[in-house]
Design a protein around this motif. Structure first.
Motif, PDB file in Angstrom:
ATOM      1  N   ASN A  48       0.775  -1.224   0.018  1.00  0.00           N
ATOM      2  CA  ASN A  48       0.204  -0.165   0.013  1.00  0.00           C
ATOM      3  C   ASN A  48       1.064   0.940   0.391  1.00  0.00           C
ATOM      4  O   ASN A  48       0.322   1.719   0.694  1.00  0.00           O
ATOM      5  CB  ASN A  48      -0.787  -0.233   1.230  1.00  0.00           C
ATOM      6  N   MET A  49       1.815   1.065  -0.863  1.00  0.00           N
ATOM      7  CA  MET A  49       2.534   2.095  -0.483  1.00  0.00           C
ATOM      8  C   MET A  49       1.883   3.549  -1.341  1.00  0.00           C
ATOM      9  O   MET A  49       1.354   3.619  -2.433  1.00  0.00           O
ATOM     10  CB  MET A  49       3.925   2.260  -1.652  1.00  0.00           C
ATOM     11  N   ILE A  50       1.736   4.690  -0.600  1.00  0.00           N
ATOM     12  CA  ILE A  50       1.715   5.684  -1.153  1.00  0.00           C
ATOM     13  C   ILE A  50       2.426   7.046  -1.223  1.00  0.00           C
ATOM     14  O   ILE A  50       3.408   7.651  -0.347  1.00  0.00           O
ATOM     15  CB  ILE A  50       0.130   6.818  -0.209  1.00  0.00           C
ATOM     16  N   LEU A  51       1.996   7.643  -2.913  1.00  0.00           N
ATOM     17  CA  LEU A  51       3.193   9.120  -2.747  1.00  0.00           C
ATOM     18  C   LEU A  51       2.475  10.698  -3.404  1.00  0.00           C
ATOM     19  O   LEU A  51       1.615   9.976  -4.150  1.00  0.00           O
ATOM     20  CB  LEU A  51       4.476   8.708  -3.982  1.00  0.00           C
ATOM     21  N   ARG A  52       2.485  11.003  -2.518  1.00  0.00           N
ATOM     22  CA  ARG A  52       1.634  12.896  -2.614  1.00  0.00           C
ATOM     23  C   ARG A  52       0.287  11.662  -2.882  1.00  0.00           C
ATOM     24  O   ARG A  52      -0.465  12.748  -3.291  1.00  0.00           O
ATOM     25  CB  ARG A  52       2.406  13.027  -3.897  1.00  0.00           C
ATOM     26  N   GLY A  53      -0.273  11.194  -1.712  1.00  0.00           N
ATOM     27  CA  GLY A  53      -1.802  10.904  -1.974  1.00  0.00           C
ATOM     28  C   GLY A  53      -2.279   9.796  -3.047  1.00  0.00           C
ATOM     29  O   GLY A  53      -3.576   9.233  -3.254  1.00  0.00           O
ATOM     30  N   GLN A  54      -1.156   9.487  -3.674  1.00  0.00           N
ATOM     31  CA  GLN A  54      -1.631   7.948  -4.865  1.00  0.00           C
ATOM     32  C   GLN A  54      -0.395   7.072  -4.725  1.00  0.00           C
ATOM     33  O   GLN A  54       0.382   7.126  -4.417  1.00  0.00           O
ATOM     34  CB  GLN A  54      -1.061   8.804  -6.178  1.00  0.00           C
ATOM     35  N   GLY A  57       5.024   3.185  -5.642  1.00  0.00           N
ATOM     36  CA  GLY A  57       6.308   2.776  -5.428  1.00  0.00           C
ATOM     37  C   GLY A  57       7.445   3.700  -5.643  1.00  0.00           C
ATOM     38  O   GLY A  57       7.948   4.672  -5.541  1.00  0.00           O
ATOM     39  N   TYR A  58       8.630   3.337  -3.901  1.00  0.00           N
ATOM     40  CA  TYR A  58       9.557   3.876  -4.556  1.00  0.00           C
ATOM     41  C   TYR A  58      10.344   3.256  -2.699  1.00  0.00           C
ATOM     42  O   TYR A  58       9.794   2.081  -3.068  1.00  0.00           O
ATOM     43  CB  TYR A  58       9.348   5.491  -3.491  1.00  0.00           C
ATOM     44  N   ALA A  59      12.165   3.313  -3.033  1.00  0.00           N
ATOM     45  CA  ALA A  59      12.520   2.300  -1.695  1.00  0.00           C
ATOM     46  C   ALA A  59      13.766   3.231  -1.674  1.00  0.00           C
ATOM     47  O   ALA A  59      14.225   4.217  -1.357  1.00  0.00           O
ATOM     48  CB  ALA A  59      13.501   1.698  -2.710  1.00  0.00           C
ATOM     49  N   MET A  60      14.012   2.355  -0.292  1.00  0.00           N
ATOM     50  CA  MET A  60      14.931   3.433   0.422  1.00  0.00           C
ATOM     51  C   MET A  60      15.692   2.040   1.739  1.00  0.00           C
ATOM     52  O   MET A  60      15.159   1.337   1.388  1.00  0.00           O
ATOM     53  CB  MET A  60      14.084   3.832   1.745  1.00  0.00           C
ATOM     54  N   ASP A  79      15.768   5.261  -4.848  1.00  0.00           N
ATOM     55  CA  ASP A  79      15.408   6.295  -6.170  1.00  0.00           C
ATOM     56  C   ASP A  79      15.205   7.775  -5.786  1.00  0.00           C
ATOM     57  O   ASP A  79      15.376   8.446  -5.617  1.00  0.00           O
ATOM     58  CB  ASP A  79      14.406   5.755  -6.207  1.00  0.00           C
ATOM     59  N   ASP A  80      14.075   8.443  -7.435  1.00  0.00           N
ATOM     60  CA  ASP A  80      14.470   9.637  -7.261  1.00  0.00           C
ATOM     61  C   ASP A  80      13.266  10.121  -7.456  1.00  0.00           C
ATOM     62  O   ASP A  80      13.286  11.485  -6.902  1.00  0.00           O
ATOM     63  CB  ASP A  80      15.591  10.341  -8.498  1.00  0.00           C
ATOM     64  N   LYS A  81      12.265   9.830  -6.760  1.00  0.00           N
ATOM     65  CA  LYS A  81      10.876  10.570  -6.246  1.00  0.00           C
ATOM     66  C   LYS A  81      10.292   9.747  -5.012  1.00  0.00           C
ATOM     67  O   LYS A  81       9.336  10.387  -5.364  1.00  0.00           O
ATOM     68  CB  LYS A  81      10.035   8.872  -7.248  1.00  0.00           C
ATOM     69  N   SER A  82      10.736   8.895  -3.862  1.00  0.00           N
ATOM     70  CA  SER A  82      10.666   9.373  -2.761  1.00  0.00           C
ATOM     71  C   SER A  82      10.312  10.783  -2.294  1.00  0.00           C
ATOM     72  O   SER A  82      11.674  11.904  -2.985  1.00  0.00           O
ATOM     73  CB  SER A  82      10.987   8.306  -2.060  1.00  0.00           C
ATOM     74  N   LEU A 118      -5.298  18.282   6.095  1.00  0.00           N
ATOM     75  CA  LEU A 118      -3.494  18.086   5.668  1.00  0.00           C
ATOM     76  C   LEU A 118      -3.825  16.675   4.565  1.00  0.00           C
ATOM     77  O   LEU A 118      -4.718  15.969   4.928  1.00  0.00           O
ATOM     78  CB  LEU A 118      -3.257  17.990   6.888  1.00  0.00           C
ATOM     79  N   GLY A 119      -2.590  16.388   4.098  1.00  0.00           N
ATOM     80  CA  GLY A 119      -2.453  15.217   2.822  1.00  0.00           C
ATOM     81  C   GLY A 119      -1.273  14.599   2.933  1.00  0.00           C
ATOM     82  O   GLY A 119      -0.579  14.875   4.053  1.00  0.00           O
ATOM     83  N   ILE A 120      -1.650  13.356   2.106  1.00  0.00           N
ATOM     84  CA  ILE A 120      -0.478  12.020   2.807  1.00  0.00           C
ATOM     85  C   ILE A 120       1.137  12.452   1.417  1.00  0.00           C
ATOM     86  O   ILE A 120       0.460  12.654   0.827  1.00  0.00           O
ATOM     87  CB  ILE A 120      -1.280  10.720   2.957  1.00  0.00           C
ATOM     88  N   LEU A 121       1.507  13.438   2.447  1.00  0.00           N
ATOM     89  CA  LEU A 121       2.734  12.888   1.597  1.00  0.00           C
ATOM     90  C   LEU A 121       3.508  11.907   1.222  1.00  0.00           C
ATOM     91  O   LEU A 121       3.563  11.399  -0.126  1.00  0.00           O
ATOM     92  CB  LEU A 121       4.165  13.641   2.464  1.00  0.00           C
ATOM     93  N   GLN A 122       3.534  10.178   2.044  1.00  0.00           N
ATOM     94  CA  GLN A 122       4.172   9.590   1.400  1.00  0.00           C
ATOM     95  C   GLN A 122       3.699   8.077   2.397  1.00  0.00           C
ATOM     96  O   GLN A 122       3.491   8.845   4.272  1.00  0.00           O
ATOM     97  CB  GLN A 122       5.336   9.887   1.429  1.00  0.00           C
TER      98      GLN A 122
END
Length: 166
Positions: A48-54, A57-60, A79-82, A118-122
């Motif tokens: 259920n990974m979320i980035l900017r409310g959508q 996927g991302y990695a860390m 990665d370059d998108k988180s 307020l929203g979800i960043l990630q």
């Protein structure tokens, strides 16, 4: 004015870095902070990974160590998108977010933040442990993270530890 505070504790302080392993070694070897448990988070390990409310996927790579009752987290974006990669690009390495405990449960706190606009960043769910970063930068001047660990959560075996077991 609220009847009681939304937050009641500082759970974690997180730092974003370019090299997790080098930073962990410096903290442990030069400042005595540790031991560190190191984990890989990516679409294969987190649901259920979320980035900017959508959904996205991302990695860390991250490392965790306790200092008293507060957990330190060191995060290296893989990665370059988180939001971690964005932070390094805009600000360089440094303090990224603070995880806060709430006076109510996670769901109540999330309703409170949504009502404030307020929203979800990630976010995501790792071993049934939900983490959510909120868009609190304008209001609080930092990114707030909320947790929702399952009852009796036990940390999984780390991918690595530092210093290594002898």
């Amino acid at each position: 004015m609220l009847d009681k505070p939304v937050f009641n504790s500082i759970l974690q302080v997180a730092i974003v870095v370019k090299n997790c392993d080098a930073t962990v070694r410096k903290f442990a070897d030069e400042y005595g902070i540790g031991p560190w448990s190191i984990y890989e988070f990516n679409p294969g390990t987190v649901n259920n990974m979320i980035l900017r409310g959508q959904p996205d996927g991302y990695a860390m790579r991250l490392a965790l160590a306790d200092i008293g009752s507060t957990q330190f987290e060191i995060i290296e974006p893989k990665d370059d998108k988180s939001i971690y990669a964005e932070f390094i690009k805009e600000h360089g390495e440094g303090l990224h977010h603070i995880a806060l405990g709430t006076s109510e449960d996670y769901d109540h706190a999330m309703k409170f933040f949504k009502a404030k606009g307020l929203g979800i960043l990630q976010g995501g769910t790792w071993h049934d442990f939900t983490y959510t970063y909120l868009t609190t930068q304008d209001d609080l001047k930092f990114i707030a993270e909320m947790y929702n660990p399952p009852p009796n959560f036990q940390w999984p075996k780390p991918d690595a530890v530092y210093p290594p077991d002898k």
